[in-house]
Design a protein around this motif. Sequence first.
Motif, PDB file in Angstrom:
ATOM      1  N   LEU A   1     -20.308   2.231  79.541  1.00 31.28           N
ATOM      2  CA  LEU A   1     -18.952   2.185  80.077  1.00 31.28           C
ATOM      3  C   LEU A   1     -18.406   0.893  80.291  1.00 31.28           C
ATOM      4  O   LEU A   1     -17.268   0.468  79.869  1.00 31.28           O
ATOM      5  CB  LEU A   1     -18.398   3.384  80.885  1.00 31.28           C
ATOM      6  CG  LEU A   1     -18.683   4.713  80.095  1.00 31.28           C
ATOM      7  CD1 LEU A   1     -18.148   5.848  81.457  1.00 31.28           C
ATOM      8  CD2 LEU A   1     -18.126   5.146  78.956  1.00 31.28           C
ATOM      9  N   ALA A   2     -19.114   0.167  80.996  1.00 32.45           N
ATOM     10  CA  ALA A   2     -18.505  -1.153  81.455  1.00 32.45           C
ATOM     11  C   ALA A   2     -18.341  -2.118  80.285  1.00 32.45           C
ATOM     12  O   ALA A   2     -17.548  -2.753  80.198  1.00 32.45           O
ATOM     13  CB  ALA A   2     -19.667  -1.640  82.560  1.00 32.45           C
ATOM     14  N   GLY A   3     -19.327  -2.144  79.275  1.00 33.07           N
ATOM     15  CA  GLY A   3     -19.114  -2.850  77.972  1.00 33.07           C
ATOM     16  C   GLY A   3     -17.941  -2.444  77.245  1.00 33.07           C
ATOM     17  O   GLY A   3     -17.201  -3.122  76.660  1.00 33.07           O
ATOM     18  N   LEU A   4     -17.880  -1.064  77.282  1.00 28.06           N
ATOM     19  CA  LEU A   4     -16.372  -0.489  76.766  1.00 28.06           C
ATOM     20  C   LEU A   4     -15.280  -1.082  77.613  1.00 28.06           C
ATOM     21  O   LEU A   4     -14.242  -1.317  76.636  1.00 28.06           O
ATOM     22  CB  LEU A   4     -16.619   1.046  76.612  1.00 28.06           C
ATOM     23  CG  LEU A   4     -15.472   1.784  76.172  1.00 28.06           C
ATOM     24  CD1 LEU A   4     -14.971   1.419  74.676  1.00 28.06           C
ATOM     25  CD2 LEU A   4     -15.497   3.268  76.285  1.00 28.06           C
ATOM     26  N   VAL A   5     -15.280  -1.173  78.766  1.00 30.53           N
ATOM     27  CA  VAL A   5     -14.084  -1.638  79.422  1.00 30.53           C
ATOM     28  C   VAL A   5     -13.716  -2.906  78.958  1.00 30.53           C
ATOM     29  O   VAL A   5     -12.603  -3.505  78.878  1.00 30.53           O
ATOM     30  CB  VAL A   5     -14.172  -1.369  81.126  1.00 30.53           C
ATOM     31  CG1 VAL A   5     -13.407  -2.217  81.697  1.00 30.53           C
ATOM     32  CG2 VAL A   5     -14.196   0.009  81.322  1.00 30.53           C
ATOM     33  N   ALA A   6     -14.782  -3.839  78.870  1.00 23.25           N
ATOM     34  CA  ALA A   6     -14.464  -5.417  78.441  1.00 23.25           C
ATOM     35  C   ALA A   6     -14.004  -5.397  77.047  1.00 23.25           C
ATOM     36  O   ALA A   6     -12.969  -5.924  76.847  1.00 23.25           O
ATOM     37  CB  ALA A   6     -15.837  -6.058  78.486  1.00 23.25           C
ATOM     38  N   ALA A   7     -14.526  -4.309  75.991  1.00 23.07           N
ATOM     39  CA  ALA A   7     -13.804  -4.481  74.851  1.00 23.07           C
ATOM     40  C   ALA A   7     -12.465  -3.999  74.780  1.00 23.07           C
ATOM     41  O   ALA A   7     -11.547  -4.432  74.000  1.00 23.07           O
ATOM     42  CB  ALA A   7     -14.840  -3.588  73.920  1.00 23.07           C
ATOM     43  N   PHE A   8     -12.189  -2.880  75.704  1.00 22.22           N
ATOM     44  CA  PHE A   8     -10.786  -2.252  75.648  1.00 22.22           C
ATOM     45  C   PHE A   8      -9.805  -3.451  76.250  1.00 22.22           C
ATOM     46  O   PHE A   8      -8.627  -3.535  75.759  1.00 22.22           O
ATOM     47  CB  PHE A   8     -10.798  -0.995  76.576  1.00 22.22           C
ATOM     48  CG  PHE A   8      -9.374  -0.409  76.599  1.00 22.22           C
ATOM     49  CD1 PHE A   8      -9.072   0.394  75.643  1.00 22.22           C
ATOM     50  CD2 PHE A   8      -8.563  -0.361  77.902  1.00 22.22           C
ATOM     51  CE1 PHE A   8      -7.818   1.014  75.785  1.00 22.22           C
ATOM     52  CE2 PHE A   8      -7.378  -0.021  77.720  1.00 22.22           C
ATOM     53  CZ  PHE A   8      -7.013   0.890  76.633  1.00 22.22           C
ATOM     54  N   ILE A   9     -10.243  -4.143  77.427  1.00 19.04           N
ATOM     55  CA  ILE A   9      -9.278  -5.118  77.659  1.00 19.04           C
ATOM     56  C   ILE A   9      -9.266  -6.174  76.712  1.00 19.04           C
ATOM     57  O   ILE A   9      -8.143  -6.960  76.628  1.00 19.04           O
ATOM     58  CB  ILE A   9      -9.913  -5.713  79.040  1.00 19.04           C
ATOM     59  CG1 ILE A   9     -10.116  -4.590  80.326  1.00 19.04           C
ATOM     60  CG2 ILE A   9      -9.272  -7.108  79.490  1.00 19.04           C
ATOM     61  CD1 ILE A   9     -10.616  -4.960  81.516  1.00 19.04           C
ATOM     62  N   PHE A  10     -10.136  -6.750  76.028  1.00 15.98           N
ATOM     63  CA  PHE A  10      -9.941  -7.693  74.851  1.00 15.98           C
ATOM     64  C   PHE A  10      -8.984  -7.078  73.953  1.00 15.98           C
ATOM     65  O   PHE A  10      -7.828  -7.949  73.487  1.00 15.98           O
ATOM     66  CB  PHE A  10     -11.359  -7.824  74.296  1.00 15.98           C
ATOM     67  CG  PHE A  10     -11.280  -8.469  72.896  1.00 15.98           C
ATOM     68  CD1 PHE A  10     -11.374 -10.076  73.177  1.00 15.98           C
ATOM     69  CD2 PHE A  10     -11.042  -8.259  71.779  1.00 15.98           C
ATOM     70  CE1 PHE A  10     -11.290 -10.821  72.035  1.00 15.98           C
ATOM     71  CE2 PHE A  10     -10.835  -8.957  70.738  1.00 15.98           C
ATOM     72  CZ  PHE A  10     -10.962 -10.439  70.750  1.00 15.98           C
ATOM     73  N   ALA A  11      -9.129  -5.946  73.665  1.00 13.71           N
ATOM     74  CA  ALA A  11      -8.124  -5.365  72.546  1.00 13.71           C
ATOM     75  C   ALA A  11      -6.851  -5.554  72.964  1.00 13.71           C
ATOM     76  O   ALA A  11      -5.863  -5.624  72.306  1.00 13.71           O
ATOM     77  CB  ALA A  11      -8.569  -3.892  72.333  1.00 13.71           C
ATOM     78  N   VAL A  12      -6.458  -4.933  74.334  1.00 14.37           N
ATOM     79  CA  VAL A  12      -5.053  -4.718  74.978  1.00 14.37           C
ATOM     80  C   VAL A  12      -4.673  -6.087  75.086  1.00 14.37           C
ATOM     81  O   VAL A  12      -3.251  -6.362  75.101  1.00 14.37           O
ATOM     82  CB  VAL A  12      -5.159  -3.980  76.038  1.00 14.37           C
ATOM     83  CG1 VAL A  12      -3.772  -3.965  76.940  1.00 14.37           C
ATOM     84  CG2 VAL A  12      -5.631  -2.522  75.896  1.00 14.37           C
TER      85      VAL A  12
END
Length: 349
Positions: A42-53
Motif C-alpha cells: 500500500l505504501a507504493g500505492l500511496v506514492a503513486a496516488f500522490i504523483f497522480a494528485v
Amino acid sequence: MHVPDGFINAPVSAVAGVVAAGAVAVGLRGARRELDERTAPLAGLVAAFIFAVQMLNFPVAAGTSGHLLGGALAAILVGPYTGLLCIAVVLLMQGILFADGGLTALGVNITVMGVVTTVVAYALFRGLTRVLPRTRRSTTVAAFVAALVSVPAAAVAFTLIYAIGGTTDVPIGKVLTAMVGVHVLIGIGEAAITALTVGAVIAVRPDLVHGARGLAAPLKLRVDGELVDAPASSPAPAAARSTRGVWAAGLAAAVVLAGVVSFYASASPDGLEKVAADKGIDEKVQEHDAAGSPLADYGIEDISNARVSGGLAGVIGVGVTVAVGSGVFWAVRRRRAPEATGSRTTESV
C-alpha cells in the motif's frame, strides 16, 4: 512547489542534498518498523496516488494555482518515515522522467516538500489526536489541520533556504510574505484533499491507516430509548483481511486522476512559480537536465493530441511510481525480518 535548478546556489544545494540523504536514511530505518505484510504494497500505492494528485493543479487566486504536496497525507496513511520515502520516490520520478523539479535541487525539494511537511504534519496530527476524542471524525479533522499547516511551513522552509543560498538579490521579507500568503490558500486545498482521502480510507479500512491505528468506533444500539455500546465482537485478525480491494480501487483512482482528470487541471503557474516571476527569483533559472526526456512536461513526445499525450504520460508516471515505490518498500520490509529474528535470538540467549 518544485524548485528548479538555478534558484539556489551550488553549495547550499549540496548541503540540502546531504540533509535529504540523511533524512532518507533515517526514513529507511524507521520504515522497517512501520511496514508489515499489508502496508508494504500500500505504501507504493500511496506514492503513486500522490504523483497522480500532484498533476491536478487547482486555482487559488487570480493567475495562480496550487497542487498537493502530499507529506501530510502520506505520513498519516503509512507513517512519517514511510511517508517521507513516498515523497522522495515521487520527487525522484518527477525529476528524472518529467523534468519537474531540478536535479541539482532534488535535495532542496526533498527537504522542503518531504521532510518539513511530514515532520510538521505528523507532529501536529499526533498532538491533536491526543487531545481530541478518538473518533473517525476527530481523526479526519486532525488530518485537515495538519495538512493545512504543513504547506505554509514548507513555504517558510523554502524562504529560509533561499535567504541563505538564493542566486538573486531579492528582499527576503517580501518573498516570505508572498510565499506564505499564497501557500496558506494552497494549504486549504491540500487540507481538503487530505481529509477526504483519509476519511474515505478510514470509513472502509481504518486498520490500514497508520494514524488511526487503535481507532474503533463502537457500534451503538438503542435500548429503552437510549443509545448504548453494543457488545464487543471478535474481529477477524488484521492479517487475515485482504488488501487487494483497497489496492485495486486506489490504483484505479490514481490512473483515472492522472490519465483523465489531469487534462482539466489549471494551467496557471503554481505558488512558487508565481512568486518567483513576480519577485525576480527566477532570473537565473536553468534549463532542466532532463528537458529532452520523452515525457518532459508531462507529455509524450511526437503525440500532438494534448489530451492523449498528457493522459498517457500520467498513466505511465503512475505505473512507474507504483512499481518503483512498491519495490523499495518490499525491500525495506524484507530487511526487517532478519533483523527481527536476530533480535529475538539475541534476547533468548
